[in-house]
Write a protein that holds these residues in place. Structure first.
Motif, PDB file in Angstrom:
ATOM      1  N   GLU A 179      -2.038   4.736  14.362  1.00 60.30           N
ATOM      2  CA  GLU A 179      -2.938   5.849  14.032  1.00 60.30           C
ATOM      3  C   GLU A 179      -4.085   5.366  13.151  1.00 60.30           C
ATOM      4  O   GLU A 179      -5.248   5.764  13.349  1.00 60.30           O
ATOM      5  CB  GLU A 179      -2.149   6.950  13.314  1.00 60.30           C
ATOM      6  N   ILE A 180      -3.778   4.509  12.190  1.00 61.47           N
ATOM      7  CA  ILE A 180      -4.807   3.968  11.300  1.00 61.47           C
ATOM      8  C   ILE A 180      -5.788   3.107  12.091  1.00 61.47           C
ATOM      9  O   ILE A 180      -7.003   3.202  11.921  1.00 61.47           O
ATOM     10  CB  ILE A 180      -4.155   3.154  10.162  1.00 61.47           C
ATOM     11  N   ARG A 181      -5.252   2.257  12.965  1.00 63.59           N
ATOM     12  CA  ARG A 181      -6.120   1.391  13.778  1.00 63.59           C
ATOM     13  C   ARG A 181      -7.080   2.226  14.618  1.00 63.59           C
ATOM     14  O   ARG A 181      -8.288   1.959  14.663  1.00 63.59           O
ATOM     15  CB  ARG A 181      -5.282   0.502  14.694  1.00 63.59           C
ATOM     16  N   ALA A 182      -6.562   3.265  15.263  1.00 63.74           N
ATOM     17  CA  ALA A 182      -7.390   4.100  16.129  1.00 63.74           C
ATOM     18  C   ALA A 182      -8.492   4.803  15.336  1.00 63.74           C
ATOM     19  O   ALA A 182      -9.613   4.977  15.827  1.00 63.74           O
ATOM     20  CB  ALA A 182      -6.514   5.125  16.844  1.00 63.74           C
ATOM     21  N   TYR A 183      -8.187   5.202  14.115  1.00 56.99           N
ATOM     22  CA  TYR A 183      -9.166   5.908  13.283  1.00 56.99           C
ATOM     23  C   TYR A 183     -10.259   4.964  12.776  1.00 56.99           C
ATOM     24  O   TYR A 183     -11.444   5.323  12.744  1.00 56.99           O
ATOM     25  CB  TYR A 183      -8.449   6.552  12.098  1.00 56.99           C
ATOM     26  N   LEU A 184      -9.878   3.754  12.384  1.00 55.51           N
ATOM     27  CA  LEU A 184     -10.825   2.839  11.749  1.00 55.51           C
ATOM     28  C   LEU A 184     -11.575   1.948  12.733  1.00 55.51           C
ATOM     29  O   LEU A 184     -12.646   1.421  12.411  1.00 55.51           O
ATOM     30  CB  LEU A 184     -10.088   1.942  10.742  1.00 55.51           C
TER      31      LEU A 184
ATOM     32  N   GLU B 290      -0.719  -5.696   5.394  1.00 52.61           N
ATOM     33  CA  GLU B 290       0.126  -4.666   5.995  1.00 52.61           C
ATOM     34  C   GLU B 290       0.105  -4.778   7.528  1.00 52.61           C
ATOM     35  O   GLU B 290       1.149  -4.684   8.190  1.00 52.61           O
ATOM     36  CB  GLU B 290      -0.334  -3.271   5.561  1.00 52.61           C
ATOM     37  N   PHE B 291      -1.079  -4.978   8.107  1.00 52.69           N
ATOM     38  CA  PHE B 291      -1.156  -5.118   9.565  1.00 52.69           C
ATOM     39  C   PHE B 291      -0.485  -6.415  10.026  1.00 52.69           C
ATOM     40  O   PHE B 291       0.131  -6.460  11.092  1.00 52.69           O
ATOM     41  CB  PHE B 291      -2.624  -5.079  10.019  1.00 52.69           C
ATOM     42  N   GLU B 292      -0.599  -7.449   9.221  1.00 51.04           N
ATOM     43  CA  GLU B 292       0.072  -8.718   9.555  1.00 51.04           C
ATOM     44  C   GLU B 292       1.588  -8.524   9.606  1.00 51.04           C
ATOM     45  O   GLU B 292       2.258  -9.056  10.497  1.00 51.04           O
ATOM     46  CB  GLU B 292      -0.288  -9.775   8.508  1.00 51.04           C
ATOM     47  N   ARG B 293       2.130  -7.750   8.695  1.00 53.19           N
ATOM     48  CA  ARG B 293       3.582  -7.528   8.660  1.00 53.19           C
ATOM     49  C   ARG B 293       4.102  -6.852   9.923  1.00 53.19           C
ATOM     50  O   ARG B 293       5.250  -7.050  10.311  1.00 53.19           O
ATOM     51  CB  ARG B 293       3.950  -6.671   7.445  1.00 53.19           C
ATOM     52  N   VAL B 294       3.264  -6.024  10.555  1.00 50.88           N
ATOM     53  CA  VAL B 294       3.721  -5.302  11.748  1.00 50.88           C
ATOM     54  C   VAL B 294       3.238  -5.985  13.035  1.00 50.88           C
ATOM     55  O   VAL B 294       3.344  -5.415  14.124  1.00 50.88           O
ATOM     56  CB  VAL B 294       3.266  -3.828  11.721  1.00 50.88           C
ATOM     57  N   GLY B 295       2.698  -7.194  12.900  1.00 53.91           N
ATOM     58  CA  GLY B 295       2.317  -7.963  14.075  1.00 53.91           C
ATOM     59  C   GLY B 295       1.053  -7.486  14.758  1.00 53.91           C
ATOM     60  O   GLY B 295       0.856  -7.739  15.962  1.00 53.91           O
ATOM     61  N   MET B 296       0.163  -6.832  14.013  1.00 56.03           N
ATOM     62  CA  MET B 296      -1.092  -6.347  14.581  1.00 56.03           C
ATOM     63  C   MET B 296      -2.254  -7.198  14.078  1.00 56.03           C
ATOM     64  O   MET B 296      -2.143  -7.874  13.049  1.00 56.03           O
ATOM     65  CB  MET B 296      -1.313  -4.875  14.210  1.00 56.03           C
TER      66      MET B 296
ATOM     67  N   VAL C 109       0.850  -1.185   0.000  1.00 53.18           N
ATOM     68  CA  VAL C 109       0.000   0.000   0.000  1.00 53.18           C
ATOM     69  C   VAL C 109       0.889   1.240   0.000  1.00 53.18           C
ATOM     70  O   VAL C 109       1.815   1.339   0.794  1.00 53.18           O
ATOM     71  CB  VAL C 109      -0.908   0.020   1.245  1.00 53.18           C
ATOM     72  N   ILE C 110       0.620   2.182  -0.897  1.00 48.57           N
ATOM     73  CA  ILE C 110       1.411   3.410  -0.927  1.00 48.57           C
ATOM     74  C   ILE C 110       0.548   4.656  -0.635  1.00 48.57           C
ATOM     75  O   ILE C 110       1.098   5.730  -0.397  1.00 48.57           O
ATOM     76  CB  ILE C 110       2.135   3.601  -2.278  1.00 48.57           C
ATOM     77  N   GLU C 111      -0.766   4.502  -0.649  1.00 49.93           N
ATOM     78  CA  GLU C 111      -1.645   5.625  -0.298  1.00 49.93           C
ATOM     79  C   GLU C 111      -2.923   5.080   0.326  1.00 49.93           C
ATOM     80  O   GLU C 111      -3.467   4.072  -0.112  1.00 49.93           O
ATOM     81  CB  GLU C 111      -1.994   6.458  -1.534  1.00 49.93           C
TER      82      GLU C 111
END
Length: 238
Positions: free
Chosen positions: A77-82, A102-108, A22-24
């Motif tokens: 920040e994205i998690r809190a918003y969505l 993307e969330f899987e890559r950061v362990g979320m 994801v780039i945007e």
């Protein structure tokens, strides 16, 4: 209070599984179907180039993204918003697949587990306009949503356009809910609206379809059959 987020992404390519990123991210908030102006718009340095075909679609270059944050820097920040919202996405499996990865890559946890639900506006449009083109541009033209500024795809612009398209496609639901709210409190009011009519007193003519109307109907069924990949059943029943 109903909170919905209209969401769109731009990516380096078509396959999250094969490493595209994801780039945007563009998000538009609706509260009770009204735009709030509390939007979220982010670009990400994906540490890889976009495929040529993707670059022609969105025009977001690697050079432009060089000083942008990585996804993991903005993930919280994205998690809190969505979190807890209902998402509205055009062709939802594509964007959800990328964001879940993307969330899987950061362990979320996955985005799917963070939100209350997902509405796929593409599937909704296919139900409302069977056999028609239902791209975002086509829907904007059909529903008279101004998309004259959309030379290239952009996540925030596309989310803003989709919000207008969604509100137009579901405007009848809003009126129905309003009507239900007014009538639900009074049985007598509901009874007053119901008037039985004895149709036996009328001589109702039977009007058969003309050959031209039958041909036009058959053409619509053929288009629907093609758009569904041959999954319709009426030809088999016939």
């Amino acid at each position: 209070m109903s909170r919905q987020i209209v969401l769109d992404t731009e990516t380096t390519g078509l396959s999250a599984v094969d490493g595209d990123r994801v780039i945007e991210l563009g998000c538009v908030e609706l509260l009770n179907r009204k735009l709030t102006g509390r939007n979220l718009h982010l670009y990400f340095n994906a540490d890889r180039d976009s495929h040529e075909d993707a670059l022609r679609v969105h025009g977001i270059t690697t050079e432009f993204l060089a000083d942008k944050p990585r996804f993991h820097e903005k993930a919280e920040e994205i998690r809190a918003y969505l979190e807890g919202a209902e998402l509205i996405i055009h062709n939802a499996p594509f964007d959800m697949g990328f964001l879940n990865k993307e969330f899987e890559r950061v362990g979320m946890p996955s985005l799917t587990s963070m939100v209350s639900g997902v509405i796929d506006s593409l599937l909704m449009a296919r139900d409302i306009f069977p056999g028609k083109r239902n791209s975002l541009d086509a829907l904007c033209d059909r529903l008279e949503v101004d998309n004259s500024g959309r030379d290239l795809h952009g996540a925030l612009l596309d989310a803003e356009l989709l919000a207008d398209v969604y509100i137009n496609m579901t405007r009848g639901q809003e009126q129905l809910l309003s009507s239900d709210a007014h009538s639900s409190g009074s049985k007598s009011a509901s009874a007053a609206l119901v008037k039985k009519i004895d149709f036996s007193q009328f001589d109702l003519p039977v009007i058969l379809a003309s050959d031209a109307e039958l041909a036009a109907h058959d053409d619509v069924l053929t288009q629907m059959d093609k758009s569904s990949g041959g999954k319709t059943i009426w030809r088999k029943l016939a």
